[in-house]
Design a protein around this motif. Structure first.
Motif: not given
Length: 481
Positions: A183-188, A323-334, A358-360, A394-398
């Motif tokens: 969550k925290l790293t995805s927000i950042a 916009v989609a990338a930013s949204t998915c980053t936060i939602l994925g972290g949550q 995130g890769l498939l 961002d919530s996987g290997f990153i």
């Protein structure tokens, strides 16, 4: 005892660590706008008689679209604010300017990660952001003094941003409880995607209304403001922050008790080289950045050549995927943290699940693109989905280095980023070569090759990825008999 879930969630949203994530979000937003500013401004900076840098230039940069991606050869410089300088920069010179920031980032990723772990990430990140902001403010003057100075400025700016980016993960190793890392790293991290959206939307408008130098002045000044906020609010360690509550401090310290890093020691390079879980992370970064760089660099070119839209529509359409990338980053972290906090899935399962998505998913969208080129709506939807679904990594290997080696998180993130930037340079060169041969078959081969690289990275990560702290990364406790 612990309060109910709703009370704890409310407290977490108002916590100091969430505030740190927001400040880091603004810092990442600022850095990406400074990085892409020249890609927008150069349309007005170059002489109208000069052709912009071709999209198939072999030294295309990973920091933004080529010059001709946002303009066309018939566009007159009179469409922009009159009273600003115009330069006789050849396409080769423009390509060298674009690529210089990427080489600067590579130069400092590894040493800055190591140094931030030794001397404090707050100072390293703050200094990097401040230097990048000052160099952004100086860019218009540097352009008047000569193209060599511009190249030097961009290279040093890349070094500063590489230093700032890697320092973040040293901070999260001490501030982010294991169940809140995603969550925290995805927000950042979502600041980068949102910053790309902002600069693509408003960069051209600023150039037309005020003149291209104001692109640098505005976003350079914004970076200086973020620096003041950073040095005022952020501390390397929650135990030394003067404003943190006792409850939050105890929560962070207790959750990281088994991953503490009280002593500094030499980096175990040999053990790292032999560690397959690390190579799985590096391979994931390489695959992820391969396709992401193509989207960032060539998206406006693809939209313009395939959909045949004008520059205004191209700019707006190019900004939508971020916009989609930013949204998915936060939602994925949550979502990742929910799965972990409720014990629905194991940590390694969550890491591999989000890495797979995130890769498939972006690979499937990329492979489908050449077959739906005749459909305007379908093409736009797929182009929006590629960076959006890709950011689920961002919530996987990153952030997996925080799991396997939190003591060396900053150093390893710098090394991982280096693999990603290497992939970006190679993919940009390969894309330029392929589409220069034949536009239709070239784009098809670009997307097929990207999908193949993604699948290789995914299979390798699924085979060797882990989430346990490696033996060489554990703190050695000396006991006396």
């Amino acid at each position: 005892m612990d309060q109910g879930p709703s009370t704890r969630r409310g407290a977490d949203l108002c916590s100091l660590r969430c505030g740190l994530a927001v400040v880091m979000h603004l810092s990442n937003l600022t850095m990406i706008t400074q990085r892409v500013s020249l890609s927008i401004a150069i349309i007005a900076m170059v002489n109208s008689t000069q052709q912009p840098a071709p999209a198939n230039a072999s030294n295309a940069s990973t920091d933004g679209p080529p010059a001709d991606a946002l303009g066309d050869s018939s566009r007159s410089s009179q469409g922009f604010h009159t009273g600003t300088s115009v330069y006789e920069w050849s396409p080769e010179t423009q390509g060298l300017i674009f690529s210089s920031i990427s080489y600067g980032i590579i130069l400092t990723l590894i040493p800055s990660g190591y140094l931030s772990g030794m001397f404090g990430a707050k100072q390293m990140l703050g200094a990097g952001l401040l230097l990048s902001s000052l160099l952004t403010l100086f860019t218009p003057l540097a352009a008047d003094l000569g193209v060599v100075l511009v190249i030097v400025i961009r290279t040093v700016q890349g070094m500063a941003q590489g230093m700032a980016w890697t320092g973040q993960f040293t901070i999260w190793a001490k501030w982010a409880p294991p169940l809140e890392r995603s969550k925290l790293t995805s927000i950042a991290g979502s600041g980068s995607a949102f910053g790309s959206f902002i600069i693509l939307c408003v960069g051209g408008l600023i150039s037309q209304a005020l003149g291209w130098p104001f692109i640098f002045y505005i976003f350079g000044s914004l970076g200086c403001v973020c620096c003041l906020l950073w040095f005022t609010v952020i501390y390397d360690d929650p135990t030394h922050h003067p404003c943190i509550s006792v409850r939050e401090k105890e929560h962070i310290v207790s959750s990281l008790a088994q991953q503490s890093t009280p002593h500094r020691r030499a980096v175990p390079i040999k053990a790292m080289v032999r560690c397959l879980p690390l190579w799985a992370i590096f391979t994931g970064f390489f695959s992820h950045f391969w396709l992401c760089t193509i989207i960032i660099t060539y998206l406006p070119t693809y939209i313009s050549s395939v959909l045949h839209v004008n520059i205004r529509e191209s700019g707006v359409l190019s900004s939508l995927p971020f916009v989609a990338a930013s949204t998915c980053t936060i939602l994925g972290g949550q979502l990742a943290d929910v799965l972990l906090s409720r014990n629905l899935l194991r940590l390694i399962t969550v890491r591999k699940l989000f890495s797979s998505l995130g890769l498939l998913l972006p690979s499937l969208c990329a492979v489908a693109l050449p077959f739906v080129a005749s459909s305007y709506v379908t093409t736009i939807v797929l182009l929006i989905l590629i960076p959006g679904t890709s950011n689920l990594c961002d919530s996987g290997f990153i952030i997996n280095t925080l799991d396997v080696a939190p003591r060396y998180a900053s150093f390893l993130m710098g090394l991982s980023r280096g693999f990603g930037l290497l992939a970006g340079i190679i993919s940009s060169t390969a894309t330029g070569f392929l589409i220069s041969q034949d536009s239709v078959s070239g784009w098809r081969n670009v997307f097929f090759l990207s999908a193949a690289v993604n699948m290789f990275g995914l299979v390798f990560y699924l085979m060797f990825g882990q989430a346990e702290i490696q033996e060489w990364a554990k703190e050695r406790t000396l006991t006396r008999l």
